[in-house]
Design a protein around this motif. Structure first.
Motif, PDB file in Angstrom:
ATOM      1  N   PRO A   1     -13.333   3.352  10.402  1.00 42.07           N
ATOM      2  CA  PRO A   1     -13.105   2.586   9.181  1.00 42.07           C
ATOM      3  C   PRO A   1     -14.248   1.633   8.905  1.00 42.07           C
ATOM      4  O   PRO A   1     -14.966   1.206   9.816  1.00 42.07           O
TER       5      PRO A   1
ATOM      6  N   ASP B   1      -7.738  -3.766   5.645  1.00 41.11           N
ATOM      7  CA  ASP B   1      -8.156  -2.467   5.101  1.00 41.11           C
ATOM      8  C   ASP B   1      -8.528  -1.492   6.210  1.00 41.11           C
ATOM      9  O   ASP B   1      -8.181  -0.307   6.154  1.00 41.11           O
ATOM     10  N   SER B   2      -9.236  -1.987   7.230  1.00 37.16           N
ATOM     11  CA  SER B   2      -9.641  -1.097   8.315  1.00 37.16           C
ATOM     12  C   SER B   2      -8.440  -0.581   9.105  1.00 37.16           C
ATOM     13  O   SER B   2      -8.416   0.564   9.554  1.00 37.16           O
TER      14      SER B   2
ATOM     15  N   ARG C   1       0.811  -1.217   0.000  1.00 30.96           N
ATOM     16  CA  ARG C   1       0.000   0.000   0.000  1.00 30.96           C
ATOM     17  C   ARG C   1       0.849   1.274   0.000  1.00 30.96           C
ATOM     18  O   ARG C   1       0.309   2.368   0.016  1.00 30.96           O
TER      19      ARG C   1
ATOM     20  N   GLU D   1      -8.977   7.780   9.201  1.00 32.86           N
ATOM     21  CA  GLU D   1     -10.409   7.510   9.210  1.00 32.86           C
ATOM     22  C   GLU D   1     -10.847   7.192  10.635  1.00 32.86           C
ATOM     23  O   GLU D   1     -10.371   6.240  11.248  1.00 32.86           O
TER      24      GLU D   1
ATOM     25  N   GLU E   1      -6.990   2.151   6.880  1.00 33.17           N
ATOM     26  CA  GLU E   1      -7.891   3.309   6.859  1.00 33.17           C
ATOM     27  C   GLU E   1      -7.743   4.111   8.143  1.00 33.17           C
ATOM     28  O   GLU E   1      -7.695   5.342   8.128  1.00 33.17           O
ATOM     29  N   TYR E   2      -7.684   3.406   9.251  1.00 36.76           N
ATOM     30  CA  TYR E   2      -7.569   4.089  10.541  1.00 36.76           C
ATOM     31  C   TYR E   2      -6.218   4.795  10.657  1.00 36.76           C
ATOM     32  O   TYR E   2      -6.132   5.916  11.169  1.00 36.76           O
TER      33      TYR E   2
END
Length: 319
Positions: free
Chosen positions: A157, A145-146, A20, A154, A149-150
Motif C-alpha cells: 500500500p 488508507d494503507s 468505506r 494491495e 488498501e492492504y
C-alpha cells in the motif's frame, strides 16, 4: 478483554470501515487477535499498545523507542493463515484511552512482520518526536488508507503519511540514508528512490562471518546489531550482497561510521575523525581511545571497498 485504548481504536476502525463499505469484525478472540477486515480473504490483525508514561529508556542517541515482540503474529504467519496477518501498534500515554487527536498508531503488514523483525518477532520503533518514528516498522503512521488498501489485496500500500528516518537492526540497514523503509526480499525496487534489499541468507552469512558480534565492542545481542555496508547499497547495488562489503556493528558505531566519525584502513587500523570529540565514556573507550588500534576482523573487508569509502571522507587522509 482488550484494554480501553484498544477498544477505542477498534471503534475507529469500525467507523472507517463503515464509511468505506468494507466488512469488519471486531468480535473475535480478543486474547490474541482483535479484528478481521475485508473479504477474499482480507486481513486478521492484532492491536498492541505502548504507554508513553512507562517509557523511561533511551539509546545512545537519546532516542526513546517502542519495543514489542510480535511473536503471536509471527507464529500465525509461520503456521499458515488464510488471511494476511497484520499488526497495529498504538503509541499512547496510558492504556485507558486512544484519542486520535493526541495519540498515534503504526500499521505493520505481514511482510514487515515476517521480514523486518527477528526470529522471535522482536523489533524497536525509534521515536523522533510526536507522531514521528524511524525504523523498519515505521512506514505507515496514522494511515487508515494503507490498512484498507492492504485488506483489499494491495501487497504494498502507498503511505499517505510518512515517518522520518530509520534506525534498523539486523533486518534493516540504510547506510547513511535514514529515510528509506526496508525489507529483506533481496530485490531492488523503485520508490521515491532506489532501495536495495538484501536476503536473509546473506545476512546470516554476514553474521557468521563476524561471529555474531560487533567487531568493535563484542556486543552479541542481535537486537543491538546490524549488517553495516562499507559502500552504501543504494548507489552500489551490484555489491549489496558482497560479503567483503559488510561488517557487523552495533547501532551506535554503525551510525558513527556512516556519519564519517571513524573509519579503518586496509590493515584493520582504526582512524578517528580529527575533529571528533565526545563526553560519552562509551564512545571514548570504544572509539577515540582506540585510535590506531588494529582489529583483525576489519581486514575481512575488501581493500578496494574501504579505500573507496575513505576517499569519499572529507578528512581523509588524516594530516
Amino acid at each position: 478483554m482488550p484494554v480501553q485504548a484498544i477498544n477505542d481504536w477498534l471503534a475507529l476502525l469500525e467507523q472507517e470501515a463503515q464509511e468505506r463499505n468494507i466488512s469488519v469484525d471486531t468480535d473475535i478472540d480478543g486474547r490474541i487477535f482483535h479484528f478481521h477486515l475485508g473479504d477474499d480473504p482480507g486481513i486478521i490483525g492484532k492491536v498492541r499498545y505502548s504507554e508513553k508514561k512507562e517509557r523511561n529508556y533511551e539509546n545512545e542517541q537519546g532516542l526513546t523507542h517502542i519495543w514489542h515482540r510480535y511473536n503471536r503474529e509471527k507464529d500465525r504467519i509461520r503456521d499458515g493463515s488464510e488471511r494476511n496477518v497484520v499488526n497495529v501498534t498504538l503509541d499512547i500515554w496510558e492504556k485507558d484511552e486512544f484519542d486520535p487527536k493526541d495519540h498515534h498508531f503504526i500499521f505493520l503488514t505481514e511482510q514487515m512482520i515476517a521480514e523486518d523483525t527477528y526470529s522471535k518477532g522482536d523489533q524497536k520503533i525509534h521515536i523522533l518526536d510526536d507522531g514521528k518514528y524511524k525504523g523498519p516498522l515505521s512506514k505507515y503512521v496514522d494511515d487508515w488508507d494503507s490498512i484498507f488498501e492492504y485488506a483489499a489485496g494491495e501487497a504494498s500500500p502507498t503511505p499517505t503519511t510518512t515517518s522520518e528516518g530509520e534506525i534498523d537492526t539486523q533486518s534493516q540497514e540504510t547506510d547513511g540514508d535514514v529515510s528509506a523503509p526496508d525489507d529483506l526480499s533481496g530485490t531492488v525496487r523503485e520508490d521515491t528512490q532506489t532501495q536495495v534489499r538484501v536476503s536473509e541468507e546473506f545476512k546470516r552469512a554476514a553474521y557468521d562471518q563476524f561471529e555474531n558480534q560487533c567487531v568493535l565492542t563484542g556486543i552479541e545481542r542481535q537486537e543491538l546489531l546490524t549488517v553495516s555496508h562499507v559502500l552504501d547499497r543504494a548507489t552500489n547495488p551490484e555489491i549489496a550482497q558482497d560479503i567483503e562489503n559488510v561488517l557487523i556493528l552495533d547501532w551506535t558505531h554503525h551510525t558513527a561510521f556512516d556519519a564519517g566519525l571513524w573509519t579503518f584502513d586496509e590493515l584493520g587500523r582504526i582512524w578517528i575523525k580529527p575533529q571528533f570529540d565526545t563526553e560519552s565514556p562509551f564512545l571514548r573507550s570504544s572509539l577515540i581511545d582506540r585510535h590506531g588500534e588494529k582489529i583483525d576482523a576489519l581486514t575481512d573487508v575488501g581493500e578496494e571497498y574501504i579505500e573507496q569509502h575513505n576517499d569519499e571522507l572529507q578528512w581523509w587522509p588524516p594530516r
